[in-house]
Design an enzyme around this catalytic site. Structure first.
Site, mmCIF file in Angstrom:
data_model
loop_
_atom_site.group_PDB
_atom_site.id
_atom_site.type_symbol
_atom_site.label_atom_id
_atom_site.label_comp_id
_atom_site.label_asym_id
_atom_site.label_seq_id
_atom_site.Cartn_x
_atom_site.Cartn_y
_atom_site.Cartn_z
ATOM 1 N N ASN A 10 0.874 -1.184 0.000
ATOM 2 C CA ASN A 10 0.000 0.000 0.000
ATOM 3 C C ASN A 10 0.904 1.223 0.000
ATOM 4 O O ASN A 10 1.506 1.542 1.017
ATOM 5 C CB ASN A 10 -0.904 -0.025 1.247
ATOM 6 C CG ASN A 10 -1.707 1.257 1.384
ATOM 7 O OD1 ASN A 10 -1.835 2.031 0.435
ATOM 8 N ND2 ASN A 10 -2.246 1.483 2.571
ATOM 9 N N LYS A 12 0.101 4.343 -0.357
ATOM 10 C CA LYS A 12 -0.501 5.586 0.153
ATOM 11 C C LYS A 12 -0.209 6.716 -0.840
ATOM 12 O O LYS A 12 -0.239 6.472 -2.043
ATOM 13 C CB LYS A 12 0.007 5.881 1.574
ATOM 14 C CG LYS A 12 -0.085 4.628 2.448
ATOM 15 C CD LYS A 12 0.108 4.851 3.911
ATOM 16 C CE LYS A 12 -0.040 3.515 4.630
ATOM 17 N NZ LYS A 12 -0.044 3.630 6.059
ATOM 18 N N HIS A 95 -9.627 1.578 4.736
ATOM 19 C CA HIS A 95 -8.312 1.659 5.384
ATOM 20 C C HIS A 95 -8.415 2.621 6.574
ATOM 21 O O HIS A 95 -9.170 3.588 6.526
ATOM 22 C CB HIS A 95 -7.256 2.147 4.387
ATOM 23 C CG HIS A 95 -5.871 2.115 4.963
ATOM 24 N ND1 HIS A 95 -5.395 3.124 5.772
ATOM 25 C CD2 HIS A 95 -4.898 1.190 4.890
ATOM 26 C CE1 HIS A 95 -4.165 2.809 6.156
ATOM 27 N NE2 HIS A 95 -3.842 1.642 5.646
ATOM 28 N N GLU A 97 -6.715 5.008 7.582
ATOM 29 C CA GLU A 97 -6.528 6.437 7.281
ATOM 30 C C GLU A 97 -7.780 7.030 6.647
ATOM 31 O O GLU A 97 -8.098 8.206 6.852
ATOM 32 C CB GLU A 97 -5.287 6.621 6.394
ATOM 33 C CG GLU A 97 -4.012 6.478 7.226
ATOM 34 C CD GLU A 97 -2.849 5.824 6.512
ATOM 35 O OE1 GLU A 97 -2.798 5.861 5.274
ATOM 36 O OE2 GLU A 97 -1.980 5.257 7.204
ATOM 37 N N GLU A 167 -5.786 -4.714 10.465
ATOM 38 C CA GLU A 167 -4.687 -3.773 10.698
ATOM 39 C C GLU A 167 -4.961 -2.973 11.973
ATOM 40 O O GLU A 167 -5.735 -2.007 11.947
ATOM 41 C CB GLU A 167 -4.571 -2.791 9.537
ATOM 42 C CG GLU A 167 -4.228 -3.429 8.210
ATOM 43 C CD GLU A 167 -3.659 -2.393 7.262
ATOM 44 O OE1 GLU A 167 -2.465 -2.478 6.940
ATOM 45 O OE2 GLU A 167 -4.398 -1.491 6.862
ATOM 46 N N GLY A 173 2.293 2.231 10.684
ATOM 47 C CA GLY A 173 3.285 3.290 10.546
ATOM 48 C C GLY A 173 4.001 3.656 11.836
ATOM 49 O O GLY A 173 4.659 4.685 11.917
ATOM 50 N N SER A 213 3.126 -2.188 10.391
ATOM 51 C CA SER A 213 4.569 -2.244 10.653
ATOM 52 C C SER A 213 5.220 -3.567 10.227
ATOM 53 O O SER A 213 6.183 -4.024 10.861
ATOM 54 C CB SER A 213 4.868 -1.935 12.119
ATOM 55 O OG SER A 213 4.502 -0.593 12.410
HETATM 56 P P1 PGA Z 1 2.696 0.261 7.613
HETATM 57 O O1 PGA Z 1 1.244 0.558 6.969
HETATM 58 O O2 PGA Z 1 3.169 -1.053 7.041
HETATM 59 O O3 PGA Z 1 3.539 1.426 7.192
HETATM 60 O O4 PGA Z 1 2.497 0.176 9.077
HETATM 61 C C1 PGA Z 1 0.322 -0.464 6.723
HETATM 62 C C2 PGA Z 1 -0.913 0.094 6.107
HETATM 63 O O5 PGA Z 1 -1.283 1.237 6.389
HETATM 64 O O6 PGA Z 1 -1.587 -0.575 5.298
#
Ligand code: PGA
Length: 258
Positions: A10, A12, A95, A97, A167, A173, A213
């Protein structure tokens, strides 16, 4: 039966169309022959160039969001058919976000899942609890509500086309990865919710991925956990070598017979 793990990158809001297609060209030889299904959720403007670069390879290109309407006065939004025509095969929906920065609710996400299925995009539904919800012991309640309300009205026939990604919001993140036990417990909650909705046989067709992560050092261990069918990778998917490392050392694991 053994299933190939699904590894989704992903990106983003990262990479221009040109950077994105170069990435795909670099990735293809690095993962040749790897027993994994590789998906890349790229920015809208990179879908066409990535789909072109990925043609003939095992990499699937998709989007990170969409609107539920097929067209209309929705400034700044994008429809499933537009994504499809640009070369997308799947779309991430709900997601964290989108939920937390842009205020998307389960009912809206559900409409998008229905539209994605109708217009032949694989919906990848993302769910996960916040740190406070976990502290308050509400993880089960939150995951169940997200799954029941975001998949409300989906028929058993269509259920097998969906992919679910667990998630935990606090792991996205942050560099803090959930423990094996947390992942297993959460995946079990997700699995049971899917069984309640669609019955065991159909629920078994739905892959459940872990995200938050994931990096080349922890990917292999996470993939060994029961009920983990793949990974959703954010930050570590932006670098071609780190993403390739996550994909290539995948152990093919023995699945329990259902
Ligand atoms: P990350 O993000 O691997 O940077 O923690 C995962 C995601 O948002 O799908």
């Amino acid at each position: 039966m053994e299933k190939e793990p699904i590894i989704i990158g992903n990106w983003k809001m990262h990479k221009t169309g040109r950077e994105a297609s170069h990435f795909v060209e670099d990735l293809i030889p690095k993962i040749e022959g790897c027993p994994a299904k590789v998906f890349l959720a790229v920015p809208y403007t990179s879908i066409a160039s990535c789909a072109k670069a990925a043609k003939g390879s095992a990499i699937w290109i998709g989007a990170q969001n969409m609107h539920d309407a097929n067209e209309g006065a929705f400034t700044g939004e994008i429809a499933a058919l537009m994504l499809k025509e640009a070369g997308a095969s799947f779309v991430l929906l709900g997601h964290s976000e989108r939920r937390h920065i842009f205020g998307e609710k389960n009912a809206f996400i559900c409409k998008k899942v229905i539209r994605a299925l109708k217009d032949d995009l694989i919906p990848i539904l993302c769910v996960g609890e916040t740190a406070d919800e976990r502290k308050e012991k509400k993880t089960k309640e939150v995951l169940q509500a997200q799954i029941f309300e975001s998949l409300d009205g989906i028929s058993k026939e269509e259920a097998g086309k969906i992919i679910l990604a667990y998630e935990p919001v606090w792991a996205i993140g942050t560099g803090v990865v959930a423990t094996g036990k947390m992942i297993q417990d959460a995946h079990e909650i997700c699995k049971n919710a899917l069984v309640d909705l669609f019955g065991k046989r159909k629920a078994d067709l739905i892959s459940i991925l872990y995200g938050g992560s994931v990096n080349p050092e922890n990917a292999k261990e996470i993939l060994k956990e029961d009920l983990v069918d793949g990974l959703l990778v954010g930050g570590a998917s932006l670098n071609v070598d780190s993403f390739a490392k996550i994909i290539s050392p995948n152990p093919t694991k023995k699945r329990k017979k259902s």
